[in-house]
Design a protein around this motif. Structure first.
Motif, PDB file in Angstrom:
ATOM      1  N   ASP A 111       0.879  -1.680   0.469  1.00 53.54           N
ATOM      2  CA  ASP A 111      -0.146  -0.077  -0.346  1.00 53.54           C
ATOM      3  C   ASP A 111       0.872   0.954  -0.097  1.00 53.54           C
ATOM      4  O   ASP A 111       0.400   2.374  -0.044  1.00 53.54           O
ATOM      5  CB  ASP A 111      -1.149  -0.051   1.181  1.00 53.54           C
ATOM      6  CG  ASP A 111       0.394  -0.282   2.158  1.00 53.54           C
ATOM      7  OD1 ASP A 111       0.962  -0.197   2.665  1.00 53.54           O
ATOM      8  OD2 ASP A 111      -0.905   0.185   3.392  1.00 53.54           O
ATOM      9  N   TRP A 112       2.334   1.066   0.099  1.00 58.58           N
ATOM     10  CA  TRP A 112       2.781   2.561  -0.647  1.00 58.58           C
ATOM     11  C   TRP A 112       4.333   2.434  -1.103  1.00 58.58           C
ATOM     12  O   TRP A 112       5.260   1.733  -0.956  1.00 58.58           O
ATOM     13  CB  TRP A 112       3.461   2.429   1.342  1.00 58.58           C
ATOM     14  CG  TRP A 112       4.523   3.635   1.395  1.00 58.58           C
ATOM     15  CD1 TRP A 112       6.411   3.840   1.212  1.00 58.58           C
ATOM     16  CD2 TRP A 112       4.137   5.138   1.736  1.00 58.58           C
ATOM     17  NE1 TRP A 112       6.039   4.832   1.545  1.00 58.58           N
ATOM     18  CE2 TRP A 112       5.358   6.035   1.679  1.00 58.58           C
ATOM     19  CE3 TRP A 112       2.728   5.427   1.405  1.00 58.58           C
ATOM     20  CZ2 TRP A 112       5.186   7.564   2.063  1.00 58.58           C
ATOM     21  CZ3 TRP A 112       2.433   6.803   1.473  1.00 58.58           C
ATOM     22  CH2 TRP A 112       3.438   7.978   1.751  1.00 58.58           C
ATOM     23  N   PRO A 113       3.867   2.632  -2.728  1.00 55.65           N
ATOM     24  CA  PRO A 113       5.036   2.859  -3.851  1.00 55.65           C
ATOM     25  C   PRO A 113       6.124   3.820  -3.288  1.00 55.65           C
ATOM     26  O   PRO A 113       6.810   3.896  -4.305  1.00 55.65           O
ATOM     27  CB  PRO A 113       4.224   3.143  -4.815  1.00 55.65           C
ATOM     28  CG  PRO A 113       2.824   4.249  -4.039  1.00 55.65           C
ATOM     29  CD  PRO A 113       2.557   3.947  -3.025  1.00 55.65           C
ATOM     30  N   HIS A 114       5.471   4.787  -2.381  1.00 53.33           N
ATOM     31  CA  HIS A 114       6.563   6.367  -1.592  1.00 53.33           C
ATOM     32  C   HIS A 114       7.666   6.121  -1.333  1.00 53.33           C
ATOM     33  O   HIS A 114       8.077   6.678  -0.696  1.00 53.33           O
ATOM     34  CB  HIS A 114       5.648   7.196  -2.030  1.00 53.33           C
ATOM     35  CG  HIS A 114       4.272   7.497  -2.450  1.00 53.33           C
ATOM     36  ND1 HIS A 114       4.607   7.174  -3.566  1.00 53.33           N
ATOM     37  CD2 HIS A 114       2.822   7.259  -1.866  1.00 53.33           C
ATOM     38  CE1 HIS A 114       3.199   7.726  -4.093  1.00 53.33           C
ATOM     39  NE2 HIS A 114       2.196   7.471  -2.965  1.00 53.33           N
ATOM     40  N   GLY A 115       8.451   4.832  -1.757  1.00 49.24           N
ATOM     41  CA  GLY A 115       9.781   4.479  -1.101  1.00 49.24           C
ATOM     42  C   GLY A 115      10.899   3.520  -2.127  1.00 49.24           C
ATOM     43  O   GLY A 115      10.822   3.655  -3.119  1.00 49.24           O
ATOM     44  N   VAL A 116      11.737   2.761  -1.649  1.00 47.41           N
ATOM     45  CA  VAL A 116      13.020   2.023  -1.618  1.00 47.41           C
ATOM     46  C   VAL A 116      12.876   1.062  -1.841  1.00 47.41           C
ATOM     47  O   VAL A 116      12.228   0.718  -0.203  1.00 47.41           O
ATOM     48  CB  VAL A 116      14.514   2.296  -2.018  1.00 47.41           C
ATOM     49  CG1 VAL A 116      14.511   3.976  -1.800  1.00 47.41           C
ATOM     50  CG2 VAL A 116      14.457   2.675  -0.394  1.00 47.41           C
ATOM     51  N   PRO A 117      13.104   0.331  -2.078  1.00 47.50           N
ATOM     52  CA  PRO A 117      12.964  -1.906  -1.637  1.00 47.50           C
ATOM     53  C   PRO A 117      13.553  -1.816  -0.035  1.00 47.50           C
ATOM     54  O   PRO A 117      15.322  -1.257  -0.231  1.00 47.50           O
ATOM     55  CB  PRO A 117      13.136  -2.458  -2.685  1.00 47.50           C
ATOM     56  CG  PRO A 117      13.461  -1.472  -3.917  1.00 47.50           C
ATOM     57  CD  PRO A 117      13.542   0.349  -3.554  1.00 47.50           C
ATOM     58  N   ALA A 118      13.427  -2.748   0.180  1.00 49.99           N
ATOM     59  CA  ALA A 118      13.923  -2.857   1.781  1.00 49.99           C
ATOM     60  C   ALA A 118      15.281  -3.096   1.643  1.00 49.99           C
ATOM     61  O   ALA A 118      16.342  -2.819   1.777  1.00 49.99           O
ATOM     62  CB  ALA A 118      13.262  -3.764   2.168  1.00 49.99           C
ATOM     63  N   SER A 119      15.593  -4.154   0.380  1.00 48.13           N
ATOM     64  CA  SER A 119      16.427  -4.479  -0.221  1.00 48.13           C
ATOM     65  C   SER A 119      17.626  -3.645  -0.681  1.00 48.13           C
ATOM     66  O   SER A 119      18.381  -3.653   0.198  1.00 48.13           O
ATOM     67  CB  SER A 119      16.917  -5.092  -1.312  1.00 48.13           C
ATOM     68  OG  SER A 119      16.239  -4.823  -2.266  1.00 48.13           O
ATOM     69  N   VAL A 120      17.304  -2.378  -0.677  1.00 44.56           N
ATOM     70  CA  VAL A 120      18.587  -1.106  -0.612  1.00 44.56           C
ATOM     71  C   VAL A 120      18.991  -1.309   0.997  1.00 44.56           C
ATOM     72  O   VAL A 120      20.498  -1.671   0.817  1.00 44.56           O
ATOM     73  CB  VAL A 120      17.791  -0.074  -0.574  1.00 44.56           C
ATOM     74  CG1 VAL A 120      18.604   1.003  -0.603  1.00 44.56           C
ATOM     75  CG2 VAL A 120      17.256  -0.332  -2.202  1.00 44.56           C
ATOM     76  N   PHE A 121      18.499  -0.824   1.580  1.00 42.08           N
ATOM     77  CA  PHE A 121      19.440  -0.995   3.539  1.00 42.08           C
ATOM     78  C   PHE A 121      19.680  -1.798   4.176  1.00 42.08           C
ATOM     79  O   PHE A 121      20.280  -2.293   4.547  1.00 42.08           O
ATOM     80  CB  PHE A 121      17.908  -0.415   4.621  1.00 42.08           C
ATOM     81  CG  PHE A 121      17.674   0.957   3.953  1.00 42.08           C
ATOM     82  CD1 PHE A 121      17.823   2.039   3.879  1.00 42.08           C
ATOM     83  CD2 PHE A 121      15.905   1.371   3.421  1.00 42.08           C
ATOM     84  CE1 PHE A 121      17.618   3.102   3.861  1.00 42.08           C
ATOM     85  CE2 PHE A 121      15.282   2.386   3.641  1.00 42.08           C
ATOM     86  CZ  PHE A 121      15.953   3.358   3.332  1.00 42.08           C
ATOM     87  N   ALA A 122      18.947  -3.538   3.748  1.00 38.48           N
ATOM     88  CA  ALA A 122      19.627  -4.412   3.102  1.00 38.48           C
ATOM     89  C   ALA A 122      21.155  -4.776   3.025  1.00 38.48           C
ATOM     90  O   ALA A 122      22.049  -5.194   3.918  1.00 38.48           O
ATOM     91  CB  ALA A 122      18.659  -6.081   3.392  1.00 38.48           C
ATOM     92  N   GLY A 123      21.483  -4.477   2.153  1.00 38.72           N
ATOM     93  CA  GLY A 123      22.464  -4.036   0.943  1.00 38.72           C
ATOM     94  C   GLY A 123      23.446  -3.428   2.035  1.00 38.72           C
ATOM     95  O   GLY A 123      24.410  -3.652   2.236  1.00 38.72           O
ATOM     96  N   PHE A 124      22.982  -1.949   2.470  1.00 37.82           N
ATOM     97  CA  PHE A 124      24.035  -1.021   3.181  1.00 37.82           C
ATOM     98  C   PHE A 124      24.052  -1.879   4.584  1.00 37.82           C
ATOM     99  O   PHE A 124      25.421  -1.997   5.081  1.00 37.82           O
ATOM    100  CB  PHE A 124      23.744  -0.033   3.557  1.00 37.82           C
ATOM    101  CG  PHE A 124      23.465   1.659   1.995  1.00 37.82           C
ATOM    102  CD1 PHE A 124      24.644   1.675   1.957  1.00 37.82           C
ATOM    103  CD2 PHE A 124      22.229   1.717   2.026  1.00 37.82           C
ATOM    104  CE1 PHE A 124      23.933   2.118   0.229  1.00 37.82           C
ATOM    105  CE2 PHE A 124      21.994   2.526   0.469  1.00 37.82           C
ATOM    106  CZ  PHE A 124      23.541   2.791  -0.511  1.00 37.82           C
ATOM    107  N   ALA A 125      23.532  -2.751   5.132  1.00 38.45           N
ATOM    108  CA  ALA A 125      23.663  -3.149   6.204  1.00 38.45           C
ATOM    109  C   ALA A 125      24.334  -4.072   5.889  1.00 38.45           C
ATOM    110  O   ALA A 125      25.958  -4.641   7.092  1.00 38.45           O
ATOM    111  CB  ALA A 125      22.226  -3.650   6.626  1.00 38.45           C
TER     112      ALA A 125
END
Length: 259
Positions: free
Chosen positions: A116-130
């Motif tokens: 219900d929220w297309p206005h962001g980045v995929p969770a994989s982006v933050f997982a990649g930085f982690a």
């Protein structure tokens, strides 16, 4: 909770500045100069960042941070960028008598996408930085800085400014960075925005690759006293448009002072 808070200016309404992930309050130098003409400006270094070297797990929890900042500073208009915007949202929602107005700069009520929220980045982006933090600490931060400036018409200048500042007071705490990424991944305050009692301004960068302008426009429309502003920048509008951002902060301050 340990916090380092510096103050510039001796007169005028109070403004609190809260920085984003991996950075510290020094990144607001140009904005502080613009605001200090009219305001007393307070700038925080969040736990594990900049001059606040101490960090205990849980210290970056936005609600806890907001409460600690409120306890250490006078009533003010809060200006939060990115992760600092989430802290400022919690401050405005929980401490409306203390947080007189809210200016959210490239700070979404939810940073990752959902059904219900297309206005962001995929969770994989933050997982990649982690994952990158574990493999190559400084390289992971460099990648994030590059993403913050991607698309900006002043990308190279902004990237140089971020690089010059990020390690100015030593390395940020790895534990704080991990916790900050987790917060960006899981935090969601969308349902609470209709209860935001204070005037708010939601400033988006037109070319932001982390927080789409549509997220900021949605948040402004969900907030009873919200206003949406878009600037021709990337994720850090205050770097190249400090005067324009200051103008919006002054407008919120004026609104808080109106009968």
């Amino acid at each position: 909770m340990d916090l380092t808070i510096t103050r510039t200016g001796d007169a005028g309404p109070d403004v609190m500045l809260v920085h984003g992930w991996a950075m510290h309050g020094g990144i607001f130098g140009g904005l502080v100069d613009a605001l200090a003409m009219r305001c007393r400006v307070h700038v925080v270094d969040l736990p594990g960042h900049g001059r606040t070297s101490a960090f205990v797990p849980g210290d970056l929890d936005p609600a806890r941070c907001a409460a600690a900042i409120a306890a250490a500073t006078p009533p003010a208009t809060w200006v939060g960028w990115s992760l600092g915007g989430l802290v400022s949202m919690h401050g405005a929602l929980a401490h409306a008598g203390h947080v007189r107005g809210l200016v959210a700069i490239a700070a979404s009520p939810r940073f990752v996408t959902a059904d219900d929220w297309p206005h962001g980045v995929p969770a994989s982006v933050f997982a990649g930085f982690a994952a990158g933090l574990e493999a190559n600490f400084q390289h992971a931060i460099e990648r994030f800085l590059a993403l913050e400036t991607l698309g900006s018409p002043h990308a190279q200048d902004e990237l140089r400014a971020l690089r010059a500042r990020v390690f100015e007071h030593g390395d940020p705490s790895r534990e704080a960075l991990r916790e900050g990424l987790d917060i960006l991944d899981r935090e969601d305050v969308r349902a609470r925005l209709p209860g935001l009692a204070v005037p708010s301004c939601w400033i988006a960068g037109r070319r932001d690759r982390i927080v789409p302008p549509a997220a900021m426009q949605w948040a402004a429309e969900a907030s009873p006293r919200g206003r949406f502003v878009e600037l021709p920048t990337g994720h850090a509008p205050f770097l190249s448009e400090a005067d324009a951002v200051a103008t919006q902060v002054f407008a919120v301050i004026d609104e808080t002072a109106a009968p």
